[in-house]
Design a protein around this motif. Structure first.
Motif, PDB file in Angstrom:
ATOM      1  N   GLY A  85       0.780  -1.240   0.000  1.00  0.00           N
ATOM      2  CA  GLY A  85       0.000   0.000   0.000  1.00  0.00           C
ATOM      3  C   GLY A  85       0.800   1.272   0.000  1.00  0.00           C
ATOM      4  O   GLY A  85       0.254   2.356   0.219  1.00  0.00           O
ATOM      5  N   LEU A  86       2.122   1.193  -0.273  1.00  0.00           N
ATOM      6  CA  LEU A  86       2.978   2.383  -0.269  1.00  0.00           C
ATOM      7  C   LEU A  86       3.239   2.853  -1.695  1.00  0.00           C
ATOM      8  O   LEU A  86       3.459   2.043  -2.597  1.00  0.00           O
ATOM      9  CB  LEU A  86       4.308   2.047   0.421  1.00  0.00           C
ATOM     10  N   PHE A  87       3.232   4.174  -1.888  1.00  0.00           N
ATOM     11  CA  PHE A  87       3.411   4.767  -3.221  1.00  0.00           C
ATOM     12  C   PHE A  87       4.413   5.904  -3.124  1.00  0.00           C
ATOM     13  O   PHE A  87       4.386   6.688  -2.169  1.00  0.00           O
ATOM     14  CB  PHE A  87       2.074   5.311  -3.730  1.00  0.00           C
ATOM     15  N   LEU A  88       5.315   5.993  -4.098  1.00  0.00           N
ATOM     16  CA  LEU A  88       6.284   7.089  -4.152  1.00  0.00           C
ATOM     17  C   LEU A  88       6.148   7.845  -5.462  1.00  0.00           C
ATOM     18  O   LEU A  88       6.292   7.258  -6.541  1.00  0.00           O
ATOM     19  CB  LEU A  88       7.714   6.546  -4.022  1.00  0.00           C
ATOM     20  N   ALA A  89       5.885   9.140  -5.368  1.00  0.00           N
ATOM     21  CA  ALA A  89       5.973  10.034  -6.525  1.00  0.00           C
ATOM     22  C   ALA A  89       7.343  10.681  -6.469  1.00  0.00           C
ATOM     23  O   ALA A  89       7.671  11.390  -5.517  1.00  0.00           O
ATOM     24  CB  ALA A  89       4.872  11.098  -6.472  1.00  0.00           C
ATOM     25  N   MET A  90       8.167  10.427  -7.488  1.00  0.00           N
ATOM     26  CA  MET A  90       9.569  10.819  -7.442  1.00  0.00           C
ATOM     27  C   MET A  90       9.796  12.284  -7.787  1.00  0.00           C
ATOM     28  O   MET A  90       9.051  12.876  -8.567  1.00  0.00           O
ATOM     29  CB  MET A  90      10.385   9.928  -8.385  1.00  0.00           C
ATOM     30  N   GLN A  91      10.843  12.827  -7.210  1.00  0.00           N
ATOM     31  CA  GLN A  91      11.226  14.200  -7.510  1.00  0.00           C
ATOM     32  C   GLN A  91      11.649  14.334  -8.972  1.00  0.00           C
ATOM     33  O   GLN A  91      11.320  15.314  -9.642  1.00  0.00           O
ATOM     34  CB  GLN A  91      12.373  14.632  -6.601  1.00  0.00           C
ATOM     35  N   TYR A  92      12.367  13.328  -9.462  1.00  0.00           N
ATOM     36  CA  TYR A  92      12.833  13.321 -10.851  1.00  0.00           C
ATOM     37  C   TYR A  92      12.369  12.029 -11.523  1.00  0.00           C
ATOM     38  O   TYR A  92      13.110  11.050 -11.571  1.00  0.00           O
ATOM     39  CB  TYR A  92      14.359  13.426 -10.919  1.00  0.00           C
ATOM     40  N   PRO A  93      11.129  11.997 -12.027  1.00  0.00           N
ATOM     41  CA  PRO A  93      10.620  10.781 -12.676  1.00  0.00           C
ATOM     42  C   PRO A  93      11.503  10.379 -13.864  1.00  0.00           C
ATOM     43  O   PRO A  93      11.902  11.220 -14.667  1.00  0.00           O
ATOM     44  CB  PRO A  93       9.218  11.189 -13.144  1.00  0.00           C
ATOM     45  N   VAL A  94      11.805   9.097 -13.960  1.00  0.00           N
ATOM     46  CA  VAL A  94      12.729   8.619 -14.991  1.00  0.00           C
ATOM     47  C   VAL A  94      11.987   8.310 -16.292  1.00  0.00           C
ATOM     48  O   VAL A  94      10.800   7.978 -16.288  1.00  0.00           O
ATOM     49  CB  VAL A  94      13.485   7.362 -14.522  1.00  0.00           C
ATOM     50  N   VAL A  99       8.013   2.077 -23.565  1.00  0.00           N
ATOM     51  CA  VAL A  99       6.906   1.592 -22.740  1.00  0.00           C
ATOM     52  C   VAL A  99       5.853   2.689 -22.678  1.00  0.00           C
ATOM     53  O   VAL A  99       6.113   3.775 -22.150  1.00  0.00           O
ATOM     54  CB  VAL A  99       7.367   1.227 -21.312  1.00  0.00           C
ATOM     55  N   SER A 100       4.697   2.423 -23.232  1.00  0.00           N
ATOM     56  CA  SER A 100       3.659   3.452 -23.276  1.00  0.00           C
ATOM     57  C   SER A 100       3.058   3.665 -21.890  1.00  0.00           C
ATOM     58  O   SER A 100       3.085   2.777 -21.030  1.00  0.00           O
ATOM     59  CB  SER A 100       2.552   3.062 -24.258  1.00  0.00           C
ATOM     60  N   VAL A 101       2.502   4.854 -21.694  1.00  0.00           N
ATOM     61  CA  VAL A 101       1.839   5.179 -20.434  1.00  0.00           C
ATOM     62  C   VAL A 101       0.726   4.178 -20.145  1.00  0.00           C
ATOM     63  O   VAL A 101       0.580   3.692 -19.017  1.00  0.00           O
ATOM     64  CB  VAL A 101       1.288   6.614 -20.472  1.00  0.00           C
ATOM     65  N   SER A 102      -0.072   3.831 -21.170  1.00  0.00           N
ATOM     66  CA  SER A 102      -1.194   2.915 -20.959  1.00  0.00           C
ATOM     67  C   SER A 102      -0.712   1.538 -20.530  1.00  0.00           C
ATOM     68  O   SER A 102      -1.275   0.924 -19.608  1.00  0.00           O
ATOM     69  CB  SER A 102      -2.042   2.810 -22.229  1.00  0.00           C
ATOM     70  N   ASN A 103       0.347   1.019 -21.180  1.00  0.00           N
ATOM     71  CA  ASN A 103       0.875  -0.293 -20.804  1.00  0.00           C
ATOM     72  C   ASN A 103       1.497  -0.262 -19.407  1.00  0.00           C
ATOM     73  O   ASN A 103       1.352  -1.206 -18.629  1.00  0.00           O
ATOM     74  CB  ASN A 103       1.919  -0.770 -21.821  1.00  0.00           C
ATOM     75  N   PHE A 104       2.196   0.827 -19.116  1.00  0.00           N
ATOM     76  CA  PHE A 104       2.812   0.973 -17.797  1.00  0.00           C
ATOM     77  C   PHE A 104       1.758   0.953 -16.696  1.00  0.00           C
ATOM     78  O   PHE A 104       1.894   0.235 -15.697  1.00  0.00           O
ATOM     79  CB  PHE A 104       3.602   2.280 -17.754  1.00  0.00           C
ATOM     80  N   LEU A 105       0.693   1.724 -16.878  1.00  0.00           N
ATOM     81  CA  LEU A 105      -0.347   1.817 -15.862  1.00  0.00           C
ATOM     82  C   LEU A 105      -1.077   0.486 -15.682  1.00  0.00           C
ATOM     83  O   LEU A 105      -1.331   0.052 -14.555  1.00  0.00           O
ATOM     84  CB  LEU A 105      -1.347   2.914 -16.235  1.00  0.00           C
ATOM     85  N   ARG A 106      -1.380  -0.190 -16.800  1.00  0.00           N
ATOM     86  CA  ARG A 106      -2.100  -1.469 -16.711  1.00  0.00           C
ATOM     87  C   ARG A 106      -1.224  -2.550 -16.065  1.00  0.00           C
ATOM     88  O   ARG A 106      -1.699  -3.352 -15.258  1.00  0.00           O
ATOM     89  CB  ARG A 106      -2.572  -1.916 -18.090  1.00  0.00           C
ATOM     90  N   THR A 107       0.076  -2.546 -16.401  1.00  0.00           N
ATOM     91  CA  THR A 107       0.992  -3.517 -15.802  1.00  0.00           C
ATOM     92  C   THR A 107       1.118  -3.282 -14.299  1.00  0.00           C
ATOM     93  O   THR A 107       1.128  -4.234 -13.501  1.00  0.00           O
ATOM     94  CB  THR A 107       2.381  -3.416 -16.458  1.00  0.00           C
ATOM     95  N   ALA A 108       1.209  -2.010 -13.908  1.00  0.00           N
ATOM     96  CA  ALA A 108       1.316  -1.683 -12.482  1.00  0.00           C
ATOM     97  C   ALA A 108       0.044  -2.092 -11.738  1.00  0.00           C
ATOM     98  O   ALA A 108       0.112  -2.676 -10.647  1.00  0.00           O
ATOM     99  CB  ALA A 108       1.562  -0.188 -12.309  1.00  0.00           C
ATOM    100  N   LYS A 109      -1.100  -1.816 -12.311  1.00  0.00           N
ATOM    101  CA  LYS A 109      -2.374  -2.167 -11.684  1.00  0.00           C
ATOM    102  C   LYS A 109      -2.508  -3.681 -11.538  1.00  0.00           C
ATOM    103  O   LYS A 109      -2.956  -4.190 -10.500  1.00  0.00           O
ATOM    104  CB  LYS A 109      -3.533  -1.606 -12.510  1.00  0.00           C
ATOM    105  N   THR A 110      -2.087  -4.406 -12.573  1.00  0.00           N
ATOM    106  CA  THR A 110      -2.146  -5.867 -12.543  1.00  0.00           C
ATOM    107  C   THR A 110      -1.244  -6.428 -11.448  1.00  0.00           C
ATOM    108  O   THR A 110      -1.616  -7.346 -10.716  1.00  0.00           O
ATOM    109  CB  THR A 110      -1.730  -6.456 -13.908  1.00  0.00           C
ATOM    110  N   ALA A 111      -0.035  -5.864 -11.341  1.00  0.00           N
ATOM    111  CA  ALA A 111       0.915  -6.324 -10.322  1.00  0.00           C
ATOM    112  C   ALA A 111       0.387  -6.083  -8.916  1.00  0.00           C
ATOM    113  O   ALA A 111       0.578  -6.906  -8.015  1.00  0.00           O
ATOM    114  CB  ALA A 111       2.254  -5.629 -10.515  1.00  0.00           C
ATOM    115  N   LEU A 112      -0.295  -4.968  -8.714  1.00  0.00           N
ATOM    116  CA  LEU A 112      -0.817  -4.636  -7.391  1.00  0.00           C
ATOM    117  C   LEU A 112      -2.020  -5.490  -7.021  1.00  0.00           C
ATOM    118  O   LEU A 112      -2.146  -5.945  -5.884  1.00  0.00           O
ATOM    119  CB  LEU A 112      -1.203  -3.159  -7.331  1.00  0.00           C
ATOM    120  N   ASP A 113      -2.909  -5.718  -7.983  1.00  0.00           N
ATOM    121  CA  ASP A 113      -4.164  -6.419  -7.696  1.00  0.00           C
ATOM    122  C   ASP A 113      -4.075  -7.932  -7.869  1.00  0.00           C
ATOM    123  O   ASP A 113      -4.952  -8.664  -7.400  1.00  0.00           O
ATOM    124  CB  ASP A 113      -5.285  -5.883  -8.599  1.00  0.00           C
ATOM    125  N   GLY A 114      -3.046  -8.389  -8.572  1.00  0.00           N
ATOM    126  CA  GLY A 114      -2.917  -9.822  -8.822  1.00  0.00           C
ATOM    127  C   GLY A 114      -3.729 -10.308  -9.993  1.00  0.00           C
ATOM    128  O   GLY A 114      -3.703 -11.502 -10.334  1.00  0.00           O
TER     129      GLY A 114
END
Length: 252
Positions: A85-94, A99-114
């Motif tokens: 449940g921890l999230f970090l918004a970085m000072q200098y996002p890399v 990797v598209s924004v849509s794929n990144f977001l869906r992959t992250a959501k999948t990893a979190l929710d299983g």
């Protein structure tokens, strides 16, 4: 109700000459519905705390405890802390070319929710979140942070916050590099997240301007790897006038 408890936290960072101790005993509890602003001069250890909490491999917790809902995080990997449940918004996002924004977001959501979110509803949710951050639908097809302006990077971080919806968010100088309009948009996103009332934010900043939009529950002055002073919004207003000099001298 969720609670983030940081107890006697010590941490070091890897340098060319070996480990360097930065955090020297941080104690901080963030309850649901609270925004804790961390303010302090450059080099005081604010970002070190953010990265140590998130599990960055260059930062080693040498002593102390970090618990989320009573579960110890310090032995967890970065992804395990995110799933907790921890999230970090970085000072200098890399930048993540290819990797598209849509794929990144869906992959992250999948990893979190299983499990993967349903495509139709997920695309709608993403477009709505981007729209609230004043990012058009074509934004989701761009490579993550590649060629983004400073404002786009920070707005994208807050879109992640809205879509992934963690229990606690660490925002490391989210206001840096933002113009007035982008600052307002980003702040509105953080306030929407906090409207759930069972979430918490650790907001790291140098300046009070973001606190005109995001009301802090507590303000902490960070000096030499420790919390030197605590208070409410009035403490931030004092810092705006007086600066950090007296706190730096007191901890010299």
């Amino acid at each position: 109700m969720s609670k983030l408890e940081i107890s006697n936290l010590h941490a070091s960072v890897e340098t060319e000459s070996g480990p360097k101790q930065i955090l020297k005993g941080v104690n901080l509890t963030i309850n649901p519905g609270e925004v804790h602003a961390i303010m302090g001069p450059n080099g005081s250890g604010k970002s070190t705390m953010a990265y140590a909490l998130a599990g960055h491999p260059r930062y080693t917790i040498t002593e102390g405890s970090v618990k989320l809902d009573g579960v110890e995080l310090t032995g967890m990997t970065v992804d395990e802390r995110a799933r907790a449940g921890l999230f970090l918004a970085m000072q200098y996002p890399v930048e993540v070319p290819g990797v598209s924004v849509s794929n990144f977001l869906r992959t992250a959501k999948t990893a979190l929710d299983g499990e993967a979110p349903k495509v139709r509803t997920w695309v709608k949710q993403v477009n709505e979140a981007l729209g609230r951050l004043q990012l058009d639908s074509e934004f989701s097809g761009r490579s993550v942070n590649e060629g983004f302006s400073g404002g786009e990077k920070k707005r994208h971080e807050i879109a992640q916050l809205e879509l992934l919806n963690p229990k606690f968010a660490i925002l490391d100088e989210t206001d840096s590099g933002l113009d007035i309009d982008a600052l307002r948009i980003v702040s509105e996103g953080v306030n929407r997240y906090m409207q759930q009332e069972d979430r918490g934010v650790l907001l790291i900043t140098h300046y009070t301007r973001i606190l005109r939009y995001i009301e802090p529950s507590f303000v902490h002055v960070f000096v030499d790897g420790q919390i030197a002073e605590e208070g409410g919004r009035e403490l931030a207003d004092r810092l705006e006038v007086e600066g950090y000099e007296k706190f730096v001298k007191a901890n010299a």
